[in-house]
Design an enzyme around this catalytic site. Structure first.
Site, PDB file in Angstrom:
ATOM      1  N   LYS A 198       0.854  -1.204   0.000  1.00  0.00           N
ATOM      2  CA  LYS A 198       0.000   0.000   0.000  1.00  0.00           C
ATOM      3  C   LYS A 198       0.881   1.242   0.000  1.00  0.00           C
ATOM      4  O   LYS A 198       1.757   1.382   0.846  1.00  0.00           O
ATOM      5  CB  LYS A 198      -0.914  -0.030   1.236  1.00  0.00           C
ATOM      6  CG  LYS A 198      -1.683   1.280   1.498  1.00  0.00           C
ATOM      7  CD  LYS A 198      -2.656   1.148   2.668  1.00  0.00           C
ATOM      8  CE  LYS A 198      -3.282   2.481   3.057  1.00  0.00           C
ATOM      9  NZ  LYS A 198      -4.200   2.390   4.213  1.00  0.00           N
ATOM     10  N   ASP A 230      -2.645   9.954   4.320  1.00  0.00           N
ATOM     11  CA  ASP A 230      -4.044   9.561   4.449  1.00  0.00           C
ATOM     12  C   ASP A 230      -4.779  10.535   5.369  1.00  0.00           C
ATOM     13  O   ASP A 230      -4.713  10.420   6.593  1.00  0.00           O
ATOM     14  CB  ASP A 230      -4.129   8.129   5.009  1.00  0.00           C
ATOM     15  CG  ASP A 230      -5.571   7.630   5.089  1.00  0.00           C
ATOM     16  OD1 ASP A 230      -6.481   8.309   4.556  1.00  0.00           O
ATOM     17  OD2 ASP A 230      -5.788   6.544   5.689  1.00  0.00           O
ATOM     18  N   LYS A 274     -10.263  12.351   8.777  1.00  0.00           N
ATOM     19  CA  LYS A 274      -9.796  11.829  10.063  1.00  0.00           C
ATOM     20  C   LYS A 274      -9.761  12.966  11.094  1.00  0.00           C
ATOM     21  O   LYS A 274      -9.579  14.125  10.723  1.00  0.00           O
ATOM     22  CB  LYS A 274      -8.366  11.299   9.912  1.00  0.00           C
ATOM     23  CG  LYS A 274      -8.264   9.957   9.224  1.00  0.00           C
ATOM     24  CD  LYS A 274      -6.816   9.470   9.230  1.00  0.00           C
ATOM     25  CE  LYS A 274      -6.672   8.133   8.521  1.00  0.00           C
ATOM     26  NZ  LYS A 274      -7.387   7.028   9.178  1.00  0.00           N
ATOM     27  N   ASP A 323       1.510   5.936   5.883  1.00  0.00           N
ATOM     28  CA  ASP A 323       0.533   5.032   5.269  1.00  0.00           C
ATOM     29  C   ASP A 323       1.045   4.407   3.958  1.00  0.00           C
ATOM     30  O   ASP A 323       0.331   3.685   3.283  1.00  0.00           O
ATOM     31  CB  ASP A 323      -0.791   5.790   5.045  1.00  0.00           C
ATOM     32  CG  ASP A 323      -2.005   4.895   5.201  1.00  0.00           C
ATOM     33  OD1 ASP A 323      -1.864   3.818   5.817  1.00  0.00           O
ATOM     34  OD2 ASP A 323      -3.077   5.262   4.700  1.00  0.00           O
ATOM     35  N   ASP A 340     -12.194   6.898   3.914  1.00  0.00           N
ATOM     36  CA  ASP A 340     -11.001   6.602   4.703  1.00  0.00           C
ATOM     37  C   ASP A 340     -10.584   5.128   4.574  1.00  0.00           C
ATOM     38  O   ASP A 340      -9.492   4.756   4.981  1.00  0.00           O
ATOM     39  CB  ASP A 340     -11.258   6.966   6.172  1.00  0.00           C
ATOM     40  CG  ASP A 340      -9.981   7.089   6.974  1.00  0.00           C
ATOM     41  OD1 ASP A 340      -8.898   7.076   6.359  1.00  0.00           O
ATOM     42  OD2 ASP A 340     -10.066   7.196   8.210  1.00  0.00           O
ATOM     43  N   GLU A 373      -9.417   3.641   2.097  1.00  0.00           N
ATOM     44  CA  GLU A 373      -8.881   3.849   0.748  1.00  0.00           C
ATOM     45  C   GLU A 373      -7.808   2.825   0.391  1.00  0.00           C
ATOM     46  O   GLU A 373      -7.577   2.550  -0.783  1.00  0.00           O
ATOM     47  CB  GLU A 373      -8.293   5.266   0.622  1.00  0.00           C
ATOM     48  CG  GLU A 373      -6.865   5.470   1.164  1.00  0.00           C
ATOM     49  CD  GLU A 373      -6.711   5.155   2.632  1.00  0.00           C
ATOM     50  OE1 GLU A 373      -7.717   5.211   3.368  1.00  0.00           O
ATOM     51  OE2 GLU A 373      -5.582   4.854   3.074  1.00  0.00           O
ATOM     52  N   ARG A 380      -7.669  -0.407   0.745  1.00  0.00           N
ATOM     53  CA  ARG A 380      -8.209  -1.588   0.057  1.00  0.00           C
ATOM     54  C   ARG A 380      -8.584  -1.260  -1.393  1.00  0.00           C
ATOM     55  O   ARG A 380      -8.597  -2.137  -2.240  1.00  0.00           O
ATOM     56  CB  ARG A 380      -9.388  -2.151   0.868  1.00  0.00           C
ATOM     57  CG  ARG A 380     -10.515  -1.182   1.069  1.00  0.00           C
ATOM     58  CD  ARG A 380     -11.443  -1.611   2.197  1.00  0.00           C
ATOM     59  NE  ARG A 380     -10.862  -1.360   3.520  1.00  0.00           N
ATOM     60  CZ  ARG A 380     -11.442  -1.698   4.664  1.00  0.00           C
ATOM     61  NH1 ARG A 380     -12.610  -2.301   4.667  1.00  0.00           N
ATOM     62  NH2 ARG A 380     -10.855  -1.442   5.820  1.00  0.00           N
TER      63      ARG A 380
END
Ligand code: BES
Ligand code: ZN
Ligand code: ZN
Length: 516
Positions: free
Chosen positions: A275, A280, A287, A298, A357, A359, A361
């Site tokens: 990833k 993020d 968030k 991230d 959020d 994101e 996946r």
């Protein structure tokens, strides 16, 4: 870069600022330590007796011994009980000792490496993992002395740093095997440091394009091939999930493909997917501000994938290995995707984005679909995917989920030796059902109340897995450390690089065995 030098000298005549001796936990020193103690008029024995030092894991005692041997200081470091010894305890003790030497302002630290036969006797537990004592010490030492200080103005008085690690060979015949162990340890520590550097870089530097540039650099240095797909390529391939995530950002996304051709031409590769969300914010499902800064990490999975490929190439692992990093920012803006939007992924499956959020996946969905092109023998993805994994396992282990028990077990075994623990979670049909959408093929989060956030994340990924053995490692709890650990400083850990290298090396060995 810290120098690593092997010296074959007698313990008592070795001149150094700081000589480290690994000690097992015992009531009174025995063996080599007891023998040595006679030169120090029994100070080691009295330290044990007075319980100033008992050999407990990561316990240290620094003794000034200028008058008795040629070393200035003796640094005792504990390993815990000999029968319970593991490679990771040794790695920790080496890290603890190296850091202690650094804090004491030494420039050089020497580690006494016992003879192979005494390793088997004294450190019985270690013999089980069959790992090189020297390599483990080098790893622990170098990993613990890592600093990310690129943004610090040169201080008036620079903090003292170790510039050389000496491995003191007890037996001359061991020197040549120690040479390769030191070189391996260095290559691993260098790759981990490269991953840590990328993770530590703030997102205004480490953008998707920056990651792509670094991947190209690694490819050039280690003889790999690198290709970076641009927005145009992604559009052509129909990578609507990755493109959807990047829509809110001014920074263009990048799909990084790094290939190490260590095997024969038609040998199916192992694909490592990481990833690569360089920041993020959560997107429109924003968030909360507390600790949002940490979301620069991230892209840990992506950085670990790049670090692993570099180490695999440096070690010339005879296997074909591919690294895929879908890289993007996740930002809120007038162009960002919104809750309820539906994206069409490269697989053709449609995804209802109920929470922007979730994101990771989404970008992984397209990368896992792309992976099938290689007809891989295995795919392993690493992702800081869910906060829920911290609820489940804390910061002690990453979760492992997948479709192949053998692969899961093998990865878990590797992590046990490298000190990068994995713990399996189930993936049941009920979880797969939980990410089915009413109006699209999938939804990117399960309904409230379903729970099992890490598993439903994995279940979502499973919908994009082809006909290949696959494992997903959720490293959200292990790639960033809020506290200093024996060989992991605060911040980026580089969790996964050494585990994957061990796994790949074992795969390569199995590969070379004639197929029956
Ligand atoms: N990057 C985060 C996960 C994360 C959390 C990484 C803490 C490191 C530390 C991920 O993209 C995320 O936001 N996940 C959501 C998923 C949820 C919306 C289903 C989460 O965990 O809250
Ligand atoms: Zn997120
Ligand atoms: Zn994320």
């Amino acid at each position: 870069m810290i120098k690593t030098t092997i010296k074959n000298e007698r313990l008592l005549s070795h001149q150094t600022e700081c000589l480290v001796l690994f000690c097992i936990e015992e009531k009174i020193p025995s063996g080599k330590l007891a023998e040595l103690d006679t030169k120090f008029k029994g100070i080691i024995k009295s330290s044990f007796k007075n319980k100033r030092f008992e050999g407990k894991l990561n316990q240290v005692l620094l003794l000034n011994v200028t008058k008795s041997i040629r070393a200035d200081h003796l640094l005792l470091v504990g390993l815990g009980e000999g029968a319970e010894m593991t490679a990771d305890k040794l790695r920790q003790a080496a890290g603890t000792a190296a850091k202690c030497a650094e804090k004491a302002n030494f420039k050089t630290v020497s580690f006494y490496i016992p003879a192979n036969n005494s390793v088997k006797d004294v450190y019985a537990g270690l013999a089980k993992s069959n790992d090189s004592f020297t390599q483990t010490v080098v790893e622990g030492g170098l990993l613990s002395l890592y600093h990310f200080d690129k943004y610090k103005q040169p201080a008036k008085e620079k903090p003292s740093r170790i510039s050389q690690i000496i491995l003191l060979a007890n037996v001359k015949s061991q020197v040549s095997s120690m040479r390769s162990a030191v070189s391996r340890g260095r290559k691993l520590a260098t790759a981990v440091a490269a991953s840590r550097d990328l993770i530590s870089q703030p997102s205004n530097t480490a953008t998707p394009s920056y990651l792509a540039g670094k991947a190209r650099e690694f490819a050039k240095s280690f003889g790999m091939t690198c290709k970076v797909l641009t927005i145009r390529d992604m559009n052509r391939l129909g990578m609507g999930a990755l493109l959807g995530v990047s829509k809110g950002s001014e920074e263009p996304p990048a799909f990084i493909i790094l290939e190490h051709h260590g095997g024969t031409k038609n040998d199916p590769p192992v694909v490592i997917v990481g990833k690569g969300i360089t920041f993020d914010t959560g997107g429109i499902s924003l968030k909360p501000p507390a600790k949002m800064d940490e979301m620069k990490m991230d892209m840990s999975g992506g950085s670990v994938a790049l670090g692993t490929l570099s180490a695999a190439a440096a070690l010339k692992i005879p296997l074909n290995i591919v690294g895929l990093v879908p890289a993007s920012e996740n930002m809120p803006s007038g162009t960002a995707i919104k809750p309820g939007d539906i994206l069409k992924s490269m697989s053709g499956k449609t995804i209802e984005v109920l929470n922007t959020d979730a994101e990771g996946r989404l970008v992984l969905a397209d990368a896992l679909t792309y992976a099938a092109r290689y007809k891989p023998k295995a795919v392993i993805d690493l992702a800081t995917l869910t906060g829920a994994v911290i609820v489940a396992l804390g910061h002690q282990a990453a979760a492992v989920l997948g479709n192949n028990d053998e692969l899961t077990a093998h990865l878990q075994q590797c992590g046990e030796v490298t000190g990068e623990r994995l713990w399996p979670l189930p993936l049941w049909p009920e979880h797969e059902k939980a990410v089915k959408s009413d109006i699209a093929d999938l939804k990117n989060i399960a309904s409230p109340g379903v729970g099992a956030g890490t598993i439903t994340g994995g279940a979502f990924l499973k919908a994009f897995i082809g006909e290949y053995p696959w494992c997903h490692l959720d490293i959200a709890g292990t790639s960033w450390s809020g506290e200093e650990k024996p060989y992991t400083p605060k911040g980026a850990s580089g969790f996964g690089v050494r585990l994957l290298i061990r796994f790949l090396e074992q795969e390569a060995k199995n590969n070379q065995r004639p197929q029956t």
